[in-house]
Design a protein around this motif. Structure first.
Motif, PDB file in Angstrom:
ATOM      1  N   SER A 136       0.836  -1.208   0.000  1.00 51.93           N
ATOM      2  CA  SER A 136       0.000   0.000   0.000  1.00 51.93           C
ATOM      3  C   SER A 136       0.867   1.254   0.000  1.00 51.93           C
ATOM      4  CB  SER A 136      -0.886  -0.026   1.246  1.00 51.93           C
ATOM      5  OG  SER A 136      -1.783   1.054   1.229  1.00 51.93           O
ATOM      6  N   SER A 137       0.707   2.092  -1.023  1.00 49.64           N
ATOM      7  CA  SER A 137       1.482   3.343  -1.138  1.00 49.64           C
ATOM      8  C   SER A 137       2.981   3.106  -0.998  1.00 49.64           C
ATOM      9  CB  SER A 137       1.034   4.363  -0.090  1.00 49.64           C
ATOM     10  OG  SER A 137      -0.337   4.596  -0.178  1.00 49.64           O
ATOM     11  N   ASN A 138       3.435   1.937  -1.402  1.00 48.47           N
ATOM     12  CA  ASN A 138       4.858   1.565  -1.325  1.00 48.47           C
ATOM     13  C   ASN A 138       5.412   1.629   0.102  1.00 48.47           C
ATOM     14  OD1 ASN A 138       7.157   0.583  -2.661  1.00 48.47           O
ATOM     15  ND2 ASN A 138       8.030   2.619  -2.919  1.00 48.47           N
ATOM     16  N   VAL A 139       4.565   1.439   1.093  1.00 51.70           N
ATOM     17  CA  VAL A 139       5.018   1.576   2.488  1.00 51.70           C
ATOM     18  C   VAL A 139       5.981   0.461   2.906  1.00 51.70           C
ATOM     19  CG1 VAL A 139       3.011   0.398   3.451  1.00 51.70           C
ATOM     20  CG2 VAL A 139       4.247   2.008   4.871  1.00 51.70           C
ATOM     21  N   GLN A 140       5.848  -0.714   2.265  1.00 55.44           N
ATOM     22  CA  GLN A 140       6.776  -1.823   2.543  1.00 55.44           C
ATOM     23  C   GLN A 140       6.940  -2.023   4.052  1.00 55.44           C
ATOM     24  OE1 GLN A 140      10.214  -2.057  -0.323  1.00 55.44           O
ATOM     25  NE2 GLN A 140       9.592   0.028  -0.825  1.00 55.44           N
ATOM     26  N   ALA A 141       5.843  -2.327   4.691  1.00 51.72           N
ATOM     27  CA  ALA A 141       5.813  -2.362   6.155  1.00 51.72           C
ATOM     28  C   ALA A 141       6.223  -3.710   6.742  1.00 51.72           C
ATOM     29  CB  ALA A 141       4.432  -1.965   6.649  1.00 51.72           C
ATOM     30  N   THR A 142       6.860  -4.545   5.929  1.00 50.04           N
ATOM     31  CA  THR A 142       7.258  -5.864   6.415  1.00 50.04           C
ATOM     32  C   THR A 142       8.710  -5.883   6.866  1.00 50.04           C
ATOM     33  OG1 THR A 142       5.756  -6.867   4.806  1.00 50.04           O
ATOM     34  CG2 THR A 142       7.423  -8.308   5.794  1.00 50.04           C
TER      35      THR A 142
ATOM     36  N   ASP B 250      10.908  11.189   9.487  1.00 48.25           N
ATOM     37  CA  ASP B 250      11.820  12.062  10.224  1.00 48.25           C
ATOM     38  C   ASP B 250      12.929  12.589   9.316  1.00 48.25           C
ATOM     39  OD1 ASP B 250      12.628  13.179  12.793  1.00 48.25           O
ATOM     40  OD2 ASP B 250      14.365  11.851  12.631  1.00 48.25           O
ATOM     41  N   ILE B 251      13.480  11.702   8.495  1.00 44.50           N
ATOM     42  CA  ILE B 251      14.528  12.113   7.543  1.00 44.50           C
ATOM     43  C   ILE B 251      14.004  13.227   6.628  1.00 44.50           C
ATOM     44  CG2 ILE B 251      15.830  11.343   5.477  1.00 44.50           C
ATOM     45  CD1 ILE B 251      16.125   8.586   6.890  1.00 44.50           C
ATOM     46  N   ALA B 252      12.733  13.084   6.228  1.00 44.28           N
ATOM     47  CA  ALA B 252      12.148  14.067   5.304  1.00 44.28           C
ATOM     48  C   ALA B 252      11.651  15.319   6.031  1.00 44.28           C
ATOM     49  CB  ALA B 252      11.006  13.421   4.523  1.00 44.28           C
TER      50      ALA B 252
ATOM     51  N   MET C 117       6.929   8.631   2.452  1.00 42.61           N
ATOM     52  CA  MET C 117       6.491   8.141   3.768  1.00 42.61           C
ATOM     53  C   MET C 117       6.032   9.305   4.647  1.00 42.61           C
ATOM     54  SD  MET C 117       6.396   4.948   3.713  1.00 42.61           S
ATOM     55  CE  MET C 117       5.978   5.159   1.979  1.00 42.61           C
ATOM     56  N   SER C 118       6.686  10.432   4.491  1.00 41.63           N
ATOM     57  CA  SER C 118       6.283  11.615   5.243  1.00 41.63           C
ATOM     58  C   SER C 118       4.844  12.006   4.878  1.00 41.63           C
ATOM     59  CB  SER C 118       7.254  12.759   4.955  1.00 41.63           C
ATOM     60  OG  SER C 118       6.923  13.883   5.727  1.00 41.63           O
ATOM     61  N   SER C 119       4.510  11.862   3.601  1.00 46.41           N
ATOM     62  CA  SER C 119       3.126  12.142   3.176  1.00 46.41           C
ATOM     63  C   SER C 119       2.153  11.095   3.716  1.00 46.41           C
ATOM     64  CB  SER C 119       3.010  12.125   1.643  1.00 46.41           C
ATOM     65  OG  SER C 119       3.818  13.117   1.084  1.00 46.41           O
ATOM     66  N   LEU C 120       2.635   9.857   3.824  1.00 44.29           N
ATOM     67  CA  LEU C 120       1.729   8.761   4.202  1.00 44.29           C
ATOM     68  C   LEU C 120       1.491   8.685   5.710  1.00 44.29           C
ATOM     69  CD1 LEU C 120       0.171   6.202   3.099  1.00 44.29           C
ATOM     70  CD2 LEU C 120       2.194   4.914   3.788  1.00 44.29           C
ATOM     71  N   VAL C 121       2.563   8.655   6.475  1.00 47.76           N
ATOM     72  CA  VAL C 121       2.412   8.447   7.929  1.00 47.76           C
ATOM     73  C   VAL C 121       2.581   9.742   8.710  1.00 47.76           C
ATOM     74  CG1 VAL C 121       3.140   6.040   7.795  1.00 47.76           C
ATOM     75  CG2 VAL C 121       4.849   7.804   8.328  1.00 47.76           C
ATOM     76  N   GLY C 122       2.834  10.816   7.996  1.00 54.77           N
ATOM     77  CA  GLY C 122       2.998  12.113   8.646  1.00 54.77           C
ATOM     78  C   GLY C 122       1.689  12.855   8.804  1.00 54.77           C
ATOM     79  N   LYS C 123       0.615  12.138   8.550  1.00 54.06           N
ATOM     80  CA  LYS C 123      -0.701  12.764   8.754  1.00 54.06           C
ATOM     81  C   LYS C 123      -1.712  11.688   9.125  1.00 54.06           C
ATOM     82  CE  LYS C 123      -2.499  12.513   4.051  1.00 54.06           C
ATOM     83  NZ  LYS C 123      -1.546  12.211   2.998  1.00 54.06           N
ATOM     84  N   GLU C 124      -2.866  12.137   9.581  1.00 56.49           N
ATOM     85  CA  GLU C 124      -3.950  11.201   9.858  1.00 56.49           C
ATOM     86  C   GLU C 124      -4.306  10.431   8.595  1.00 56.49           C
ATOM     87  OE1 GLU C 124      -7.338  13.255  11.522  1.00 56.49           O
ATOM     88  OE2 GLU C 124      -6.648  12.652  13.509  1.00 56.49           O
TER      89      GLU C 124
END
Lengths: 245, 245
Positions: free
Chosen positions: A40-46, A91-93, B221-228
């Motif tokens: 999902s959205s390239n999150v690669q959460a594994t 955080d990096i971004a 990732m900042s766009s994805l997890v950096g918000k609700e």
């Protein structure tokens, strides 16, 4: 029916493995096949943690309820849902991580399942057998401690891999009509599907256990959803940073 | 590398399909391959609803944010997590369903993901392309109403299927070292993996968009997890009977 479909349809869990080792290269290939799954959205959460240390494996086996293959299978991979990596990237971004959303929890958990299933197909295509270890969620905090998981990471399940030393039959599934509906949900198909399936499951258990297990699907479901299941899970997830907001 | 592994590694989402129809038999075979995946305690919590009606499909496309392929792809399957079937079975067996447990929600959701990924592999082995539609969770209650889902059932994602009319490149993934750890979680591998991956993603977007998209993974990732994310999800799930107890 092509070769891949034949492979998918021949799946059964393997809980007894030969002593033949599985090379590190093969494990890497299997995990990489997991990475190739949709995410999902390239999150690669594994995140996959391979555990070799016998003591840790014995402890994980105890967490999972004492299944010996968790300790003894040639390979044990712990599949973890990982939003910590995304938080680091955020955080990096220069962004600010927004923890605890139910949707983020779902994205991460689904991601892990997709990656793991791809890995399973890869492993089985190589002649390996597998067994998912959902039982690790019996004592997830202990497992998280053993794996030194940071916040925003939790163990979803383990995966045992090795060359099969048994050949169990494929477990029959619900009739397709109970699963596949047209246009909208059809409760009638469900009820009639269960009616058809219950005797099939009873026969399967009878054959498999030499007559000692006498139960059908409805009775199995009554055991599964007719009681609380892992009531620690909500609090555990919350402690890991998954507060289900 | 065997044929199945080559197939897994060649996955990319397809969002443009030829008009070639996918036969009902092929869809049945694909869904049945999903059924063959592992399932926690044999709960088989996946229900697939095939939607053909153009109006319903247009409404579902609107729920998902207007992606045209949700309306137009040759096949749209809605993958739903279904504990209603288990509740019915529990009732048949004279048990009392214990709703709302977090763990049951997880079991059902993971089950759906495993089944869907098997179906995806089957579909791709037959030359089809696929696209997961997580966007359906933008308006999950509307989707649930359109699909006439009973309580204890929720739509996890859609799946578009058809013969590809495009050939996008495979999206690069995080380096394996960021994903696969030994013995315990290794934060250093994560940080260095992101460092290696960020420029790869930037290059991928540049090439793919002819230079118009300039972003790396950390920024994504900042766009994805950096918000609700989908803040309605908790309330929606609770209304469906998944109270996360």
């Amino acid at each position: 029916m092509n070769q891949t479909i034949a492979l998918l349809k021949s799946h059964r869990s393997i809980r007894k493995f030969t002593e033949q080792a599985v090379s590190d290269d093969l494990v890497a290939e299997i995990v990489a096949c997991g990475q190739a799954a949709a995410t999902s959205s390239n999150v690669q959460a594994t995140t996959v943690i391979r555990v070799r240390d016998p003591e840790t494996r014995a402890s994980l086996a105890a967490c999972a309820g004492g299944q010996p293959y968790v300790a003894d299978a040639p390979v044990l991979l712990m599949y973890c849902a990982d939003l910590s990596r995304s938080a680091v990237a955020c955080d990096i971004a220069g962004g600010e991580f927004h923890p605890g959303m139910t949707e983020h929890f779902m994205i991460a958990t689904i991601d892990v399942a997709l990656a793991a299933q791809n890995a399973v197909v890869a492993a089985e295509s190589l002649g390996l057998g597998i067994c998912y270890i959902g039982g690790i969620r019996n004592k997830p905090q202990e497992a998280a401690d053993l794996l030194k998981l940071p916040e925003q990471v939790y163990p979803v399940f383990g995966l045992c891999l090795g060359f099969p030393d048994q050949n169990p039959e494929v477990k029959p599934r619900l009739p397709l009509s109970a699963i596949l509906h047209e246009e909208h949900y059809c409760a009638d198909q469900v009820v009639s599907g269960i009616g058809d399936y219950d005797p099939v499951v009873r026969e399967y258990y009878k054959t498999r256990t030499g007559g000692t297990k006498d139960s059908n699907w409805s009775q199995e479901m009554s055991s599964l959803v007719g009681k609380e299941s892992r009531p620690h899970m909500k609090e555990f997830l919350s402690m890991r940073g998954f507060q289900m907001k």
